[in-house]
Design an enzyme around this catalytic site. Structure first.
Site, PDB file in Angstrom:
ATOM      1  CB  SER A 139      35.701  43.169 118.101  1.00 42.54           C
ATOM      2  OG  SER A 139      35.292  44.305 118.843  1.00 42.54           O
ATOM      3  CG  ASP A 184      36.465  38.943 126.700  1.00 44.31           C
ATOM      4  OD1 ASP A 184      35.765  38.028 127.167  1.00 44.31           O
ATOM      5  OD2 ASP A 184      36.089  40.133 126.631  1.00 44.31           O
ATOM      6  CE1 TYR A 236      26.073  43.123 133.265  1.00 45.27           C
ATOM      7  CE2 TYR A 236      28.102  44.095 132.447  1.00 45.27           C
ATOM      8  CZ  TYR A 236      26.955  43.368 132.227  1.00 45.27           C
ATOM      9  OH  TYR A 236      26.708  42.879 130.983  1.00 45.27           O
TER      10      TYR A 236
HETATM   11  P1  ADP Z   1      33.462  43.700 121.959  1.00 45.95           P
HETATM   12  O1  ADP Z   1      34.830  43.397 122.453  1.00 45.95           O
HETATM   13  O2  ADP Z   1      32.419  42.884 122.629  1.00 45.95           O
HETATM   14  O3  ADP Z   1      33.334  43.644 120.476  1.00 45.95           O
HETATM   15  P2  ADP Z   1      34.153  46.230 123.087  1.00 45.95           P
HETATM   16  O4  ADP Z   1      33.384  47.468 123.359  1.00 45.95           O
HETATM   17  O5  ADP Z   1      34.885  45.577 124.193  1.00 45.95           O
HETATM   18  O6  ADP Z   1      33.152  45.213 122.369  1.00 45.95           O
HETATM   19  O7  ADP Z   1      35.243  46.528 121.971  1.00 45.95           O
HETATM   20  C1  ADP Z   1      34.886  47.156 120.774  1.00 45.95           C
HETATM   21  C2  ADP Z   1      35.923  48.228 120.454  1.00 45.95           C
HETATM   22  O8  ADP Z   1      37.159  47.593 120.065  1.00 45.95           O
HETATM   23  C3  ADP Z   1      35.531  49.080 119.280  1.00 45.95           C
HETATM   24  O9  ADP Z   1      34.713  50.155 119.678  1.00 45.95           O
HETATM   25  C4  ADP Z   1      36.894  49.543 118.784  1.00 45.95           C
HETATM   26  O10 ADP Z   1      37.367  50.618 119.554  1.00 45.95           O
HETATM   27  C5  ADP Z   1      37.792  48.354 119.051  1.00 45.95           C
HETATM   28  N1  ADP Z   1      37.953  47.485 117.872  1.00 45.95           N
HETATM   29  C6  ADP Z   1      37.776  46.151 117.805  1.00 45.95           C
HETATM   30  N2  ADP Z   1      38.063  45.670 116.575  1.00 45.95           N
HETATM   31  C7  ADP Z   1      38.429  46.735 115.831  1.00 45.95           C
HETATM   32  C8  ADP Z   1      38.837  46.904 114.466  1.00 45.95           C
HETATM   33  N3  ADP Z   1      38.914  45.879 113.618  1.00 45.95           N
HETATM   34  N4  ADP Z   1      39.136  48.170 114.063  1.00 45.95           N
HETATM   35  C9  ADP Z   1      39.060  49.214 114.906  1.00 45.95           C
HETATM   36  N5  ADP Z   1      38.681  49.101 116.176  1.00 45.95           N
HETATM   37  C10 ADP Z   1      38.365  47.888 116.661  1.00 45.95           C
HETATM   38 MG    MG Z   2      35.484  43.631 124.446  1.00 45.03          MG
END
Ligand code: ADP
Ligand code: MG
Length: 399
Positions: A139, A184, A236
């Site tokens: 995300s 990513d 890691y």
């Molecule tokens: P992943 O990338 O695997 O989902 P990460 O820890 O790298 O996990 O990233 C997640 C973080 O990205 C969330 O904790 C938030 O800070 C941010 N994030 C991602 N998408 C959103 C969103 N739609 N709204 C707010 N924050 C987001």
């Molecule tokens: Mg991430």
């Protein structure tokens, strides 16, 4: 019945983000942008030894509705967090914003030197994401890459895809202060519908390879095991050090440089049993990715299905036995999916929790998911979450 989370129809998601923008900022967005999350099909723990991996963009995207303003301030609202955060655009520096908004502001900061004549105006950004947060489906890259697309287009920066990838990586590592390798962001920006990308971590070059699941009556089921990540940082670092020790022992710069003659043979000169196993995984995994991509380039997934399944399974078994990064939740999901008829299943991502992917005939998806759900229930494990994802388009403007 087991719930399978499919992404919303794009046009509905775009409408909703535009509506949220109007409600938040009381104006029309100037443009609508989005970028996908990703899943790595094969090629795990090889990036830091200059290996190959094969990610695809998933259907779950982060949508950004955006407009420029003349306030000199960036206003960022995330539907998921329910917050609006503001910061001056001029003089943005790491530490100025924290939490989720740092991934957004970080992109503006990373692109700052592209703005002619200093910092631009200001921005209103409404973020509505469907990539589950922290499930290993990236995300964070979806968020950064959607913002990069928005800023590039609205300000007519004319950046190349690789400049946007670098800006997104810089935003995450230097501004948000999180570790990320670049897979990513490359996947989120460069992937195409119906394709995966073969990413060469030596020079970050990519080749798009056909991966037309729907056309072949197949689905990729993603199983978020929700196993709590533990001990991750130290493990890691240890794996990376062991891989470096393997390369040193074999007298190569990276394990990518070992001529492939069967991973076991290639590692014969490594006497330390742990370093031996770790190196065997990396050398074997790089070769599996190469073969997997060759099969896809040569013909349809169906024609190569038997070998594709073997390669997916071999990847998991090697991560479990040689690299030792699996956990019981991942193994239970993989075993249950295979037993229920999946054409191969493997953990995806760094391990110690996270998700499993299973390649499944479309009509078998429900059965496989419910078999995994039962296997988890039987062992009193937390309920897994299931996602269906089609290989999707990369980041860009939607409207
Ligand atoms: P992943 O990338 O695997 O989902 P990460 O820890 O790298 O996990 O990233 C997640 C973080 O990205 C969330 O904790 C938030 O800070 C941010 N994030 C991602 N998408 C959103 C969103 N739609 N709204 C707010 N924050 C987001
Ligand atoms: Mg991430």
């Amino acid at each position: 019945m087991t719930e399978l989370h499919a992404a919303p129809v794009d046009t509905d998601a775009i409408e909703k983000a535009a509506r949220e923008f109007r409600e938040t900022f009381g104006a029309e967005p100037e443009g609508m942008f989005s970028a996908p999350g990703r899943v790595n099909i094969i090629g795990e723990h090889v990036d830091y030894q200059q290996g190959l991996c094969l990610p695809m963009a998933i259907s779950h995207r982060c949508f950004v509705a955006a407009r420029r303003t003349d306030t000199g301030v960036v206003r960022m609202r995330s539907v998921q967090s329910g917050e609006t955060v503001e910061a001056p655009v001029e003089g943005l520096e790491p530490g100025a914003v924290d939490g989720w908004a740092s991934y957004v502001a970080g992109v503006l900061w990373a692109l700052a030197d592209r703005f002619e004549g200093g910092a631009p105006c200001g921005f209103d950004l409404l973020i509505d994401g469907y990539v589950p947060l922290g499930a290993g489906l990236s995300s964070s890259a979806a968020l950064e890459c959607a913002v990069a697309a928005a800023v590039d287009e609205l300000c007519e920066l004319g950046t190349s895809a690789h400049e946007r990838i670098r800006a997104a990586i810089k935003a995450e590592t230097e501004f948000a202060g999180a570790a990320t390798g670049g897979l990513d962001q490359s996947a989120s920006i460069l992937c195409e519908e119906g394709h995966a990308i073969l990413l060469d971590c030596r020079d970050f070059s990519t080749v798009s390879v056909p991966w037309d699941l729907a056309g072949q009556g197949l689905e990729l089921l993603i199983i978020d095991t929700r196993a709590p990540h533990s001990l991750v940082g130290g493990e890691y670092a240890e794996r990376r050090a062991q891989a470096e020790a393997g390369a040193r022992t074999l007298g190569v710069e990276s394990l990518r440089d070992v001529p492939f003659e069967g991973a076991s043979d290639a590692c014969q000169g490594i006497s330390d049993p742990v370093v031996h196993k770790r190196s065997r995984h990396i050398i074997g995994e790089i070769e599996r990715v190469r073969e997997f991509a060759e099969i896809l380039e040569a013909g349809s997934i169906r024609e190569g299905l038997e070998r594709i399944a073997e390669l997916l399974n071999a990847s998991h078994d090697s991560l479990r036995d040689d690299y030792e990064v699996s956990v019981p939740e991942l193994d239970v999901a993989v075993d249950a999916a295979r037993e229920a008829g999946a054409h191969g299943a493997r953990m995806t991502g760094g391990g110690f929790g996270g998700s499993v992917i299973a390649l499944v005939d479309a009509e078998m998806v429900e059965d496989v998911a419910s078999a995994v759900q039962s296997a988890f229930a039987k062992r009193a494990l937390a309920e897994p979450v299931f996602f269906l994802a089609a290989p999707s388009r990369g980041a860009g403007r939607d409207r």
